[in-house]
Scaffold this motif. Structure first.
Motif, PDB file in Angstrom:
ATOM      1  N   LYS A  16       0.819  -1.221   0.000  1.00 39.74           N
ATOM      2  CA  LYS A  16       0.000   0.000   0.000  1.00 39.74           C
ATOM      3  C   LYS A  16       0.851   1.269   0.000  1.00 39.74           C
ATOM      4  N   TYR A  17       2.104   1.177   0.434  1.00 38.99           N
ATOM      5  CA  TYR A  17       2.887   2.392   0.673  1.00 38.99           C
ATOM      6  C   TYR A  17       4.167   2.508  -0.143  1.00 38.99           C
ATOM      7  N   ILE A  18       4.736   1.400  -0.585  1.00 36.88           N
ATOM      8  CA  ILE A  18       6.077   1.433  -1.143  1.00 36.88           C
ATOM      9  C   ILE A  18       6.184   2.260  -2.425  1.00 36.88           C
ATOM     10  N   SER A  19       5.149   2.285  -3.243  1.00 33.48           N
ATOM     11  CA  SER A  19       5.217   3.076  -4.485  1.00 33.48           C
ATOM     12  C   SER A  19       5.357   4.557  -4.175  1.00 33.48           C
ATOM     13  N   LYS A  20       4.606   5.043  -3.203  1.00 33.76           N
ATOM     14  CA  LYS A  20       4.688   6.457  -2.821  1.00 33.76           C
ATOM     15  C   LYS A  20       6.082   6.781  -2.302  1.00 33.76           C
ATOM     16  N   THR A  21       6.640   5.877  -1.499  1.00 27.50           N
ATOM     17  CA  THR A  21       7.978   6.107  -0.957  1.00 27.50           C
ATOM     18  C   THR A  21       9.020   6.123  -2.072  1.00 27.50           C
ATOM     19  N   LEU A  22       8.948   5.189  -3.001  1.00 22.51           N
ATOM     20  CA  LEU A  22       9.933   5.126  -4.076  1.00 22.51           C
ATOM     21  C   LEU A  22       9.831   6.332  -5.010  1.00 22.51           C
ATOM     22  N   LYS A  23       8.619   6.744  -5.336  1.00 18.31           N
ATOM     23  CA  LYS A  23       8.447   7.945  -6.161  1.00 18.31           C
ATOM     24  C   LYS A  23       9.031   9.160  -5.459  1.00 18.31           C
ATOM     25  N   ASN A  24       8.850   9.208  -4.158  1.00 20.32           N
ATOM     26  CA  ASN A  24       9.376  10.296  -3.345  1.00 20.32           C
ATOM     27  C   ASN A  24      10.908  10.321  -3.402  1.00 20.32           C
ATOM     28  N   VAL A  25      11.545   9.161  -3.283  1.00 14.99           N
ATOM     29  CA  VAL A  25      13.005   9.092  -3.322  1.00 14.99           C
ATOM     30  C   VAL A  25      13.530   9.430  -4.711  1.00 14.99           C
ATOM     31  N   LEU A  26      12.877   8.931  -5.736  1.00 13.96           N
ATOM     32  CA  LEU A  26      13.337   9.159  -7.108  1.00 13.96           C
ATOM     33  C   LEU A  26      13.207  10.615  -7.540  1.00 13.96           C
ATOM     34  N   ALA A  27      12.451  11.387  -6.773  1.00 13.71           N
ATOM     35  CA  ALA A  27      12.262  12.809  -7.096  1.00 13.71           C
ATOM     36  C   ALA A  27      13.354  13.695  -6.492  1.00 13.71           C
ATOM     37  N   GLN A  28      14.397  13.091  -5.939  1.00 13.57           N
ATOM     38  CA  GLN A  28      15.479  13.868  -5.342  1.00 13.57           C
ATOM     39  C   GLN A  28      16.149  14.778  -6.366  1.00 13.57           C
ATOM     40  N   THR A  29      16.536  15.966  -5.915  1.00 13.97           N
ATOM     41  CA  THR A  29      17.223  16.899  -6.807  1.00 13.97           C
ATOM     42  C   THR A  29      18.666  16.463  -7.067  1.00 13.97           C
ATOM     43  N   PHE A  30      19.229  15.657  -6.172  1.00 16.63           N
ATOM     44  CA  PHE A  30      20.561  15.064  -6.359  1.00 16.63           C
ATOM     45  C   PHE A  30      20.352  13.604  -6.738  1.00 16.63           C
ATOM     46  N   GLN A  31      20.905  13.192  -7.863  1.00 13.93           N
ATOM     47  CA  GLN A  31      20.529  11.902  -8.442  1.00 13.93           C
ATOM     48  C   GLN A  31      21.600  10.807  -8.370  1.00 13.93           C
ATOM     49  N   ASN A  32      22.754  11.099  -7.793  1.00 13.97           N
ATOM     50  CA  ASN A  32      23.804  10.089  -7.736  1.00 13.97           C
ATOM     51  C   ASN A  32      23.599   9.179  -6.523  1.00 13.97           C
ATOM     52  N   PHE A  33      22.671   8.258  -6.647  1.00 15.38           N
ATOM     53  CA  PHE A  33      22.376   7.328  -5.559  1.00 15.38           C
ATOM     54  C   PHE A  33      21.852   6.014  -6.128  1.00 15.38           C
ATOM     55  N   GLU A  34      21.911   4.986  -5.305  1.00 16.06           N
ATOM     56  CA  GLU A  34      21.281   3.714  -5.621  1.00 16.06           C
ATOM     57  C   GLU A  34      20.259   3.407  -4.526  1.00 16.06           C
ATOM     58  N   ILE A  35      19.273   2.599  -4.875  1.00 15.28           N
ATOM     59  CA  ILE A  35      18.273   2.151  -3.914  1.00 15.28           C
ATOM     60  C   ILE A  35      18.366   0.632  -3.808  1.00 15.28           C
ATOM     61  N   ILE A  36      18.586   0.151  -2.604  1.00 15.24           N
ATOM     62  CA  ILE A  36      18.633  -1.297  -2.382  1.00 15.24           C
ATOM     63  C   ILE A  36      17.369  -1.682  -1.620  1.00 15.24           C
ATOM     64  N   LEU A  37      16.529  -2.457  -2.283  1.00 20.91           N
ATOM     65  CA  LEU A  37      15.249  -2.875  -1.715  1.00 20.91           C
ATOM     66  C   LEU A  37      15.364  -4.325  -1.260  1.00 20.91           C
ATOM     67  N   ILE A  38      15.183  -4.568   0.016  1.00 17.44           N
ATOM     68  CA  ILE A  38      15.261  -5.932   0.535  1.00 17.44           C
ATOM     69  C   ILE A  38      13.858  -6.421   0.817  1.00 17.44           C
ATOM     70  N   ASN A  39      13.382  -7.328  -0.045  1.00 19.96           N
ATOM     71  CA  ASN A  39      12.060  -7.920   0.158  1.00 19.96           C
ATOM     72  C   ASN A  39      12.190  -9.046   1.174  1.00 19.96           C
ATOM     73  N   ASP A  40      11.767  -8.767   2.395  1.00 14.94           N
ATOM     74  CA  ASP A  40      11.996  -9.676   3.517  1.00 14.94           C
ATOM     75  C   ASP A  40      10.859 -10.704   3.641  1.00 14.94           C
ATOM     76  N   GLY A  41      10.688 -11.501   2.574  1.00 14.75           N
ATOM     77  CA  GLY A  41       9.684 -12.561   2.598  1.00 14.75           C
ATOM     78  C   GLY A  41       8.252 -12.064   2.612  1.00 14.75           C
ATOM     79  N   SER A  42       7.989 -10.980   1.905  1.00 12.57           N
ATOM     80  CA  SER A  42       6.622 -10.427   1.872  1.00 12.57           C
ATOM     81  C   SER A  42       5.633 -11.448   1.330  1.00 12.57           C
ATOM     82  N   GLU A  43       4.423 -11.415   1.879  1.00 10.25           N
ATOM     83  CA  GLU A  43       3.372 -12.356   1.467  1.00 10.25           C
ATOM     84  C   GLU A  43       2.303 -11.686   0.623  1.00 10.25           C
TER      85      GLU A  43
END
Length: 326
Positions: A16-43
């Protein structure tokens, strides 16, 4: 490519929330970053959503693993990070879009190893619930042990998601304790700050902790609320600086009463209550460590100690009905 920042996001059933969070991060004015997403056994559909973002942006990596808890998920993120600096973010929270730009500006000073900043707790509608920001220490370089002392005395606030740390400071040295069910983020921060490195503090609330209605199911308290008392006792034995030890002991006492307050608010079974008494007795000695001063916090703590020694249940009544604020 060597990224400036690695943003580590543990994910468990947050479709329910992860898309909003990722869009928020990708909108950063500084773009030299990576995102590491750890899917911890989501059901739920979290894993599929993460993969869809990874397929669109090569800065996003997804690691799927069995469920082992947030601590191990963050450890996996640390081990896989390629950035010079590491930032931890939860998958249902938000950051300001100029956050990394400011961090990059601050960290151009290669003598600064940690960038700490203010944060706000907000409701889902964006309204601020509580602010955590210190005007007094704004735009100052502070030794991290000194900052820890300030934190123990509640003169500054810090959250798991309100700092960036140089990877070299923690890599192969500091990890989250697997299996620690309460206070794992706080333990990590204490270990990090004890490295005694340079920290820069900015009062700006770059991080937004979203307080969600119904996000935690109300249930009777469990004995794991006392686990962190053992962690604090371990730190108390290890810290050699007497002044810092006194500050830790004050924090220890406040957390001691925090566990009692949580019992009062959530309720408990008779078995849990009887076990809790035994655990509290084990660490009761810490109450005698309170050093005299003229502050209101000291007087409040002294009153709580007196009431505690009279009756634990009376103290819980006071904590729940008089001192507790939503």
């Amino acid at each position: 490519m060597r990224y400036k920042f690695s943003i580590i996001i543990p994910c468990y059933n947050i479709e329910k929330y992860i898309s909003k969070t990722l869009k928020n991060v990708l909108a950063q004015t500084f773009q030299n970053f990576e995102i590491i997403l750890i899917n911890d056994g989501s059901e739920d559909n979290t894993g599929k959503i993460l993969d869809s973002y990874s397929n669109k942006d090569n800065r996003i990596r997804v690691i799927h693993k069995e469920n082992e808890g947030v601590s191990e998920a963050r450890n996996v993120g640390i081990k896989n990070a390629k950035g010079e600096y590491i930032y931890f973010l939860d998958g249902d929270d938000l950051i300001e879009n100029t956050f990394l730009e400011r961090a990059n500006e601050v960290l151009k000073n290669n003598k600064i190893e940690i960038f700490s900043f203010g944060f706000n707790m907000i409701f889902e509608n964006g309204k601020i619930k509580r602010k955590y920001s210190s005007e007094k220490y704004d735009n100052k370089i502070i030794r991290s042990k000194k900052f820890l002392s300030l934190f123990f005395n509640k003169k500054v606030g810090q959250n798991m998601c309100s700092f960036i740390v140089k990877k070299d400071i923690i890599e192969n040295k500091i990890f989250f304790t697997k299996g620690l069910e309460r206070g794992e983020d706080l333990e990590f921060q204490i270990k990090m700050l004890l490295r005694d490195v340079n920290l820069f503090y900015d009062k700006t609330p770059f991080f937004k902790y979203v307080s969600r209605n119904g996000s935690v199911v109300q249930s009777k308290v469990k004995l794991n609320i006392f686990n962190f008392l053992e962690v604090l006792e371990k730190f108390r034995k290890e810290i050699k600086d007497e002044n810092l030890k006194k500050d830790l002991e004050y924090f220890f006492i406040t957390y001691y009463f925090y566990t009692i307050k949580e019992m009062a608010i959530k309720g408990y079974t008779e078995e849990t209550y009887n076990q809790a008494i035994l655990i509290l007795k084990k660490y009761e000695y810490i109450l005698n460590k309170l050093k005299f001063n003229f502050s209101m916090n000291y007087l409040k703590m002294k009153i709580l100690i007196i009431v505690y020694k009279i009756s634990l249940k009376f103290l819980m009544f006071i904590l729940k009905n008089i001192l507790y604020k939503n």
